[in-house]
Design an enzyme around this catalytic site. Structure first.
Site, PDB file in Angstrom:
ATOM      1  CG  ASP A  60       1.074   2.218  -7.778  1.00 32.83           C
ATOM      2  OD1 ASP A  60       1.475   2.882  -6.800  1.00 32.83           O
ATOM      3  OD2 ASP A  60       1.805   1.422  -8.385  1.00 32.83           O
TER       4      ASP A  60
HETATM    5  C1  BGC Z   1       4.629   1.976  -6.611  1.00 38.60           C
HETATM    6  C2  BGC Z   1       3.946   1.126  -5.581  1.00 38.60           C
HETATM    7  C3  BGC Z   1       4.086   1.718  -4.208  1.00 38.60           C
HETATM    8  C4  BGC Z   1       3.558   3.136  -4.232  1.00 38.60           C
HETATM    9  C5  BGC Z   1       3.597   3.812  -2.884  1.00 38.60           C
HETATM   10  C6  BGC Z   1       4.296   3.453  -6.466  1.00 38.60           C
HETATM   11  O1  BGC Z   1       5.129   4.239  -7.249  1.00 38.60           O
HETATM   12  O2  BGC Z   1       4.307   1.530  -7.893  1.00 38.60           O
HETATM   13  O3  BGC Z   1       4.456  -0.163  -5.632  1.00 38.60           O
HETATM   14  O4  BGC Z   1       3.433   0.929  -3.270  1.00 38.60           O
HETATM   15  O5  BGC Z   1       4.346   3.880  -5.144  1.00 38.60           O
HETATM   16  O6  BGC Z   1       4.860   4.175  -2.487  1.00 38.60           O
END
Ligand code: BGC
Length: 763
Positions: free
Chosen positions: A288
């Site tokens: 993530d």
């Molecule tokens: C989130 C994810 C997301 C990623 C990309 C993160 O802050 O937890 O769910 O896919 O950002 O935008």
């Protein structure tokens, strides 16, 4: 001879790697072997890098910050760039200006639709309609792929039992079985069903997230510590991720939280032992956002240490942290990382690109013509409207106040009634807010000129402007009104006083839930709640149209407001769907997928709990020395599976085909459901099972099947579930997946609380 020997040895090491990545596509393997043979170690590490996209302007991609890295082969993909022309420009830099011309993969958070926005996932789950959910993902894939995207960071399948957690809005609620069915439907919808080959240019790669247990953070605080037994992981939290793997999901995203004291991103047991060895996953794993760098704050080492740990755990792609890019080569030179580990991760990224068809045509997803025709199409919007109507949950409807007649004057009152920005809901990054419709306009469109729809804001979102600011970020301002609470309320009461019925559009704004939007109190916010009380005092009929991204504590509302329609966030077409349901063109059929607690002190409150050694007797709400509270009963306000209809469904007793079943056999459980009301409608018939005595304690009931049926007024239908030993399996003390002979209770009903039951014995 030397050359021959070398290629033989190379062949051997490649063979080992292939065996590990479990790919069986000989043509693909040969292609990737050949390509990797030409790659430097730095270029291989570059494929593992998924940096932030920065601000790329169409026609100027070459001069963007990121262009230099792309040219040097230091980028494997980019994410959250919107616009096919921009994406095509950037792809051109990769293909034409990097040494090996390896195409990039373009990802995006396409979570519940693209420009045609569907209900937030929690709302979608309340449809219990797998075909509709699959179709929502299919449409999202068609639109996103028409705009250059080939990879979506969805489905999010984290089980959540704590409504304080803002991201409960992004998942499918509290049940692993239902969550698993939805995970499969979403993966099918995005990736298509033709054998995971992504043949067509509207099939995109899904990414199941956040692996694992992200929904179980302590106290509902985002990114917080998770600590749970492996029994609970396997029996209650893992299944939706595993189901996505079974459906062939192409990628997995690691979660931010720790699991067993090790952050998921660096947890080899989780990423390799469970995900790959036990479940057979053979796609790639991405972290993530800055997940690798965050392990330093978790307290397990500096960037070089945690990056090496992530790669060793089984992470293939580093989102934003650039820990791989900046430290893996050093770790390799120092002997802390092997070439085989780097090769394996690189291979998995290249395999994904190969399967997506990007090596045959890097511009496969860059069809400028499709962008003009396939996005926000009328057909897509029509389906989104229907789906939104099916996601709404009718929580209360005293004296059949709903549906409303299309006549007289209807006063829409509340801060959420006249905003476009608030309609799509959280995580709708591709939405064009101008394309959404306000509730007022939606009702006008559905009622035509037969009713007069008037509006007053009535209150701001919250008394505290700072809180309102936080809850309306990302350009979703509700345009805070400078008038006092009293001035706003008086205007609303004046308008409501001349109306026949009041539709109170209250609750949460879209960014009141979602990422980093946890709440410690989960009621309707202060000023809105006071407004609601005043509206009720007018004596006019009041319908609460509740916007929310989480279960709220509706104890007072459930007792005092005559009708409550929970509309979550219905997406760009949500307002029309609200009109459809309020005026009875559509009969509501949504059922809750999360428990609505009475207060925060009861959390976590979920239907599939254990019995304890001192359960409270059925129907009681307090007994000394039993498992309960002095000041509140154990009951929820609304249980899992609950939702009303404008018609009434009655259930017969459960009929079992036999009283016993042997371990190689099966039996059936049937009920007859009758629509005893005056309107046609849909009902979700739910099957729960309890394993009465096990080698370890088992939940009081677990969802094991459901069927959504349509019955005309007066019509009856017998619904039959087949029970097999497979359905009775669970992970025992040794984490073996087994069924155990003994008694089982079968419970069938229209929600988890009101069920008819029958018992059989597995011999
Ligand atoms: C989130 C994810 C997301 C990623 C990309 C993160 O802050 O937890 O769910 O896919 O950002 O935008």
């Amino acid at each position: 001879m030397k050359k021959l020997l070398l290629s033989f040895l190379l062949g051997c090491s490649v063979f080992v790697i292939n065996a590990q990545s479990q790919s069986k596509n000989v043509k693909m393997d040969r292609f990737i072997d050949d390509l990797m043979g030409k790659m430097t170690i730095e270029e291989k590490i570059g494929q593992l890098n998924l940096p932030g996209s920065g601000d790329i302007v169409t026609g100027q991609a070459k001069s963007s910050d990121i262009a230099g890295k792309i040219k040097r082969g230091q980028v494997g993909g980019l994410f959250n760039i919107k616009g096919v022309e921009k994406i095509k420009d950037v792809q051109r830099v990769a293909v034409e200006e990097s040494r090996l011309g390896i195409p990039l993969i373009f990802g995006m958070d396409v979570i519940h639709g693209y420009e045609t926005v569907f209900p937030i996932p929690l709302g979608l789950s309340c449809t219990w309609n797998m075909a509709a959910i699959e179709q929502s993902a299919r449409i999202a894939a068609i639109e996103a792929s028409a705009d250059g995207i080939c990879w979506t960071f969805s489905p999010m399948v984290d089980i959540a039992r704590d409504p304080r957690w803002g991201r409960i809005s992004e998942g499918n609620g509290e049940d692993p079985y239902l969550g698993g069915q939805i995970a499969k439907a979403m993966v099918r919808g995005y990736q298509g069903t033709n054998d995971k080959t992504f043949t067509a240019n509207d099939q995109i790669m899904a990414c199941v997230k956040h692996y694992a247990l992200y929904g179980a953070g302590e106290a509902g605080r985002d990114y917080n510590t998770v600590d749970m037994s492996r029994q609970r992981m396997y029996n209650e939290y893992f299944y939706p991720y595993q189901a996505a793997v079974e459906a062939g999901v192409g990628s997995v995203m690691a979660s931010f939280n720790e699991v067993d004291g090790v952050p998921a991103t660096g947890n080899r047991w989780l990423m390799t032992e469970v995900l790959r060895n036990q479940w057979g996953f053979n796609g790639f794993v991405v972290t993530d956002f800055t997940g690798i760098a965050e392990m330093t704050d978790h307290g397990i080492g500096d960037l070089q240490t945690v990056s090496a740990r992530a790669l060793n755990a089984g992470i293939d792609m580093d989102m934003v942290a650039e820990g791989f890019l900046n430290t893996i080569k050093k770790s390799y030179d120092e002997g802390k990382i092997t070439k085989a580990e780097i090769d394996l991760a690189c291979r998995r990224i290249l395999e994904a690109k190969y399967k997506l068809g990007l090596f045959s045509d890097p511009y496969k997803y860059c069809d400028i013509e499709r962008a003009k025709t396939d996005i926000y199409k009328p057909e897509h919007r029509e389906i989104a409207r229907k789906t939104a109507g099916e996601s709404f949950v009718l929580l209360k409807n005293q004296n059949n106040l709903l549906p409303l007649d299309k006549k007289g004057t209807i006063a829409v009152v509340g801060p959420l009634g006249n905003t476009k920005e608030n309609m799509p809901g959280t995580w709708s990054v591709a939405a064009d807010f101008n394309k959404a419709t306000t509730v007022v306009d939606g009702l006008k469109a559905v009622a035509g000129n037969r009713a007069d729809i008037v509006y007053a804001k009535g209150s701001n979102l919250t008394a505290d402007p700072v809180l309102e600011d936080r809850a309306t970020m990302f350009d979703r301002s509700l345009k805070r009104d400078g008038r006092t609470e009293e001035e706003l309320r008086n205007e609303a009461l004046r308008i409501a006083g001349n109306a026949d019925v009041i539709v109170a559009t209250l609750g949460e704004s879209s960014e009141y839930s979602g990422e980093s939007s946890s709440r410690s109190e989960i009621g309707i916010p202060d000023v809105q709640q006071r407004l609601l009380q005043e509206l009720l005092k007018t004596g006019k009929p009041v319908v609460l149209v509740l916007f929310t991204g989480r279960p709220l504590t509706l104890t007072w509302e459930s007792e005092n407001v005559p009708a409550i329609l929970n509309v979550w966030f219905g997406g760009t077409e949500g307002a029309y769907a609200i009109g459809d349901v309020l005026f009875g063109d559509v009969n509501p059929s949504g059922k809750l997928t999360t428990t609505f607690p009475q207060n925060v002190g009861q959390i976590p409150l979920y239907y599939n709990h254990k019995n304890t050694g001192r359960p409270l007797a059925e129907g009681k709400w307090f007994e000394k020395f039993r498992s309960n509270y002095l000041d509140v009963s154990n009951d929820p306000v609304y249980p899992f599976g609950y939702g009303l209809s404008y018609t009434q469904f009655d259930y017969s007793d459960v009929k079992l085909s036999a009283a016993t079943m042997d371990t190689a056999g099966k039996l059936t459980a049937s009920v007859t459901v009758t629509n005893n009301g005056k309107m046609d409608g849909k009902e979700v018939v739910q099957l729960y099972i309890r394993d009465v005595a096990g080698s370890v304690t088992r939940p009081v009931k677990e969802l094991k099947g459901f069927e959504k049926i349509f019955l005309k007024a007066g019509e009856s239908r017998t619904v039959t579930f087949t029970i097999t030993p497979e359905l009775l399996k669970f992970y025992n003390y040794d984490l073996k997946y087994v069924f155990e002979p003994g008694d089982f209770d079968i419970m069938i009903g229209g929600n988890s609380h009101d069920v008819k039951s029958a018992r059989f014995m597995l011999k």
